[in-house]
Scaffold this motif. Sequence first.
Motif, mmCIF file in Angstrom:
data_model
loop_
_atom_site.group_PDB
_atom_site.id
_atom_site.type_symbol
_atom_site.label_atom_id
_atom_site.label_comp_id
_atom_site.label_asym_id
_atom_site.label_seq_id
_atom_site.Cartn_x
_atom_site.Cartn_y
_atom_site.Cartn_z
ATOM 1 N N LEU A 143 -8.304 6.229 -5.385
ATOM 2 C CA LEU A 143 -7.181 6.314 -6.323
ATOM 3 C C LEU A 143 -6.680 7.744 -6.503
ATOM 4 O O LEU A 143 -5.532 7.961 -6.912
ATOM 5 C CB LEU A 143 -7.587 5.731 -7.680
ATOM 6 C CG LEU A 143 -7.643 4.199 -7.745
ATOM 7 C CD1 LEU A 143 -8.203 3.741 -9.080
ATOM 8 C CD2 LEU A 143 -6.252 3.603 -7.512
ATOM 9 N N LYS A 180 -3.417 8.483 -4.091
ATOM 10 C CA LYS A 180 -2.515 7.332 -4.264
ATOM 11 C C LYS A 180 -1.504 7.210 -3.134
ATOM 12 O O LYS A 180 -1.148 6.111 -2.712
ATOM 13 C CB LYS A 180 -1.773 7.447 -5.597
ATOM 14 C CG LYS A 180 -2.654 7.204 -6.814
ATOM 15 C CD LYS A 180 -1.820 7.242 -8.082
ATOM 16 C CE LYS A 180 -2.688 6.976 -9.306
ATOM 17 N NZ LYS A 180 -1.897 6.991 -10.560
ATOM 18 N N THR A 181 -1.030 8.335 -2.660
ATOM 19 C CA THR A 181 0.030 8.291 -1.639
ATOM 20 C C THR A 181 -0.456 7.696 -0.321
ATOM 21 O O THR A 181 0.350 7.310 0.523
ATOM 22 C CB THR A 181 0.571 9.705 -1.373
ATOM 23 O OG1 THR A 181 -0.527 10.568 -1.026
ATOM 24 C CG2 THR A 181 1.262 10.263 -2.614
ATOM 25 N N THR A 231 -1.110 1.490 -0.450
ATOM 26 C CA THR A 231 -0.023 0.665 -0.997
ATOM 27 C C THR A 231 -0.337 0.297 -2.441
ATOM 28 O O THR A 231 -1.466 0.484 -2.927
ATOM 29 C CB THR A 231 0.125 -0.624 -0.176
ATOM 30 O OG1 THR A 231 -1.077 -1.400 -0.325
ATOM 31 C CG2 THR A 231 0.355 -0.314 1.296
ATOM 32 N N LYS A 232 0.673 -0.281 -3.112
ATOM 33 C CA LYS A 232 0.496 -0.725 -4.500
ATOM 34 C C LYS A 232 -0.575 -1.810 -4.570
ATOM 35 O O LYS A 232 -1.411 -1.822 -5.495
ATOM 36 C CB LYS A 232 1.829 -1.275 -5.020
ATOM 37 C CG LYS A 232 1.778 -1.831 -6.446
ATOM 38 C CD LYS A 232 1.506 -0.728 -7.451
ATOM 39 C CE LYS A 232 1.754 -1.212 -8.879
ATOM 40 N NZ LYS A 232 0.949 -2.362 -9.278
ATOM 41 N N GLU A 233 -0.599 -2.724 -3.590
ATOM 42 C CA GLU A 233 -1.600 -3.790 -3.571
ATOM 43 C C GLU A 233 -3.012 -3.217 -3.445
ATOM 44 O O GLU A 233 -3.951 -3.686 -4.102
ATOM 45 C CB GLU A 233 -1.330 -4.758 -2.413
ATOM 46 C CG GLU A 233 -0.097 -5.629 -2.577
ATOM 47 C CD GLU A 233 1.198 -4.854 -2.325
ATOM 48 O OE1 GLU A 233 1.132 -3.706 -1.813
ATOM 49 O OE2 GLU A 233 2.271 -5.393 -2.651
ATOM 50 N N GLN A 234 -3.158 -2.199 -2.604
ATOM 51 C CA GLN A 234 -4.472 -1.576 -2.434
ATOM 52 C C GLN A 234 -4.911 -0.859 -3.708
ATOM 53 O O GLN A 234 -6.076 -0.938 -4.107
ATOM 54 C CB GLN A 234 -4.441 -0.592 -1.259
ATOM 55 C CG GLN A 234 -4.379 -1.263 0.110
ATOM 56 C CD GLN A 234 -4.221 -0.261 1.234
ATOM 57 O OE1 GLN A 234 -3.419 0.681 1.124
ATOM 58 N NE2 GLN A 234 -4.961 -0.457 2.318
ATOM 59 N N GLN A 235 -3.974 -0.188 -4.351
ATOM 60 C CA GLN A 235 -4.305 0.501 -5.602
ATOM 61 C C GLN A 235 -4.735 -0.499 -6.675
ATOM 62 O O GLN A 235 -5.669 -0.235 -7.445
ATOM 63 C CB GLN A 235 -3.107 1.316 -6.084
ATOM 64 C CG GLN A 235 -2.785 2.507 -5.184
ATOM 65 C CD GLN A 235 -1.574 3.287 -5.662
ATOM 66 O OE1 GLN A 235 -1.419 3.529 -6.856
ATOM 67 N NE2 GLN A 235 -0.716 3.674 -4.740
ATOM 68 N N ASP A 236 -4.071 -1.653 -6.710
ATOM 69 C CA ASP A 236 -4.469 -2.697 -7.664
ATOM 70 C C ASP A 236 -5.881 -3.195 -7.355
ATOM 71 O O ASP A 236 -6.662 -3.487 -8.275
ATOM 72 C CB ASP A 236 -3.482 -3.872 -7.604
ATOM 73 C CG ASP A 236 -2.124 -3.509 -8.177
ATOM 74 O OD1 ASP A 236 -2.042 -2.489 -8.908
ATOM 75 O OD2 ASP A 236 -1.143 -4.227 -7.888
ATOM 76 N N GLN A 295 -8.407 -0.734 -8.658
ATOM 77 C CA GLN A 295 -8.540 -0.871 -10.111
ATOM 78 C C GLN A 295 -9.411 -2.082 -10.450
ATOM 79 O O GLN A 295 -10.231 -2.043 -11.377
ATOM 80 C CB GLN A 295 -7.150 -1.030 -10.753
ATOM 81 C CG GLN A 295 -6.285 0.213 -10.715
ATOM 82 C CD GLN A 295 -6.767 1.303 -11.666
ATOM 83 O OE1 GLN A 295 -7.776 1.158 -12.357
ATOM 84 N NE2 GLN A 295 -6.043 2.419 -11.693
#
Length: 495
Positions: free
Chosen positions: A463, A466-467, A470-475, A478
């Motif tokens: 995390l 972040k760059t 993807t958004k899915e991976q970051q979710d 979490q």
Amino acid sequence: MASSESSPLVDELGDAFSQVNLNKNADDIDTCVSSSIPEVDESLKVKESELLKELQSLQCPFVWKPLVYVGDDIFTKIKNKEEEVDSDEEETFEWRKFILNLVLSYEYFKCDDIIRALEKIRENEAIVLSFIPIGSLKKFYVSTQDALYHVVLASKAYIQFQSQEFDETRQILARIKKECDMTDHCKAALFGIHGACLMEYGQIGNKAALEYLEKAVNIDPGQAEWSFLLGKCLGRIRRFERHGDIPTKQELNALEKAATMEENSSYIIFLAQAYREAAFRTALRLRGESGRINIRCAFGFFKLPYPYQNKALAKKCIDKALTLLPDNLMALHYAGMIAERFENDRPKAKTYYLRSGERGNYGAYMDLFKMKQRESKNYDPISDLKMLLEKFKEGSRTLETLCQIGSYHLLVKNDLEKAFYYWKKAIEIDPEHSNLKEHTFMFARSSPMNIYTVLRDKARLALKRKTDFTKEQQDLFQEIIQLCDEKAPDSSIFK
């Protein structure tokens, strides 16, 4: 026709010989000859002889002259031992290294490598003088220091004498504490050091060492190390000469005495293994026709560490067990292990592992998969592990297999998402299971790991970048952190 005139050379020689008095007698000739040879300093010869006599009265390998080593290259043998003792003696007196250095110094000296011989003795001098009494051998060091230093200085003096450094030899001799001025602890230590050095020379050395170790024990019965070495030496001799015998009472008593006097891990392990070996042999004597007894004894002899491990007896027991119980899954599994590691017969091992696994032995399958990996660096165990998921539906086996699949994806393929997928399934089965907090990956050498800690910390590190995701991976990351915080809040290395 020859000329009647003589040549100038003949005339010159004639003049020379005319000056020689040929009437001298034999004594005159001897005197003439001896006067041309330099005189030997008889006083110097006497002093050298006195130095050598004093050296011969001391205690060190150069006086003992250990037996010729029979076996592989002794330098290679001791180098392998040095690698073992370097880690074992970090927090205590380097006693084993001290003995190995003595032997190496003597062997280098025999090869005319004076520089290395002296180097090893200087290492020992540093070991003796720089040690701060701590650890399991503190008492041993304190009570034997004079003897240890005596052997160091005697060795050093002997090397200097043979290098014709006579002044240096005298200076060293003046610093040596004589045996007659020592305590009984140190007198015993001189015998003990002698015996310990001999034990590095194979079976002949072990037999020769026995006399000196017994003397050390008799003089100083309260020193645990001498009892330990005596028991160890007796065990070596027994296994070489009477391989089928159980440990003798003298061997067991010596090891037991050492373990009782001093809380030392080596003493305790050797005693435990000796009793274990005695127990297996006694069990075979009492119930040698029992298939189950033979199975247990085969595994016992297989698992005993060197030098207690008995390959021949392990194989004999497992062959007997298979004759009596040919379909026993434990017997088949142990037969596979013995075939692979003792006989190096992998096809035979594979047959036994498969037969055992097909009868429900999970461990046999895991040993088979690890053998496949040793055969091929490109082996991928995922398909085999997924087969285990189908075959073993019981909770703890399923959880262990899921942990192994997850570990392979993370540690080998560097795929956190797939690792989390399988580890999450394992957590759902039993979030408190010990395998989750002390998991050992079977397909690489690694320390036990806490899956919660690894998952949470990998997700947190991801995390921070972040760059890269993807958004899915970051979710997903979490979700990983949330799950770990919920199931194991104390497992993070970040507080």
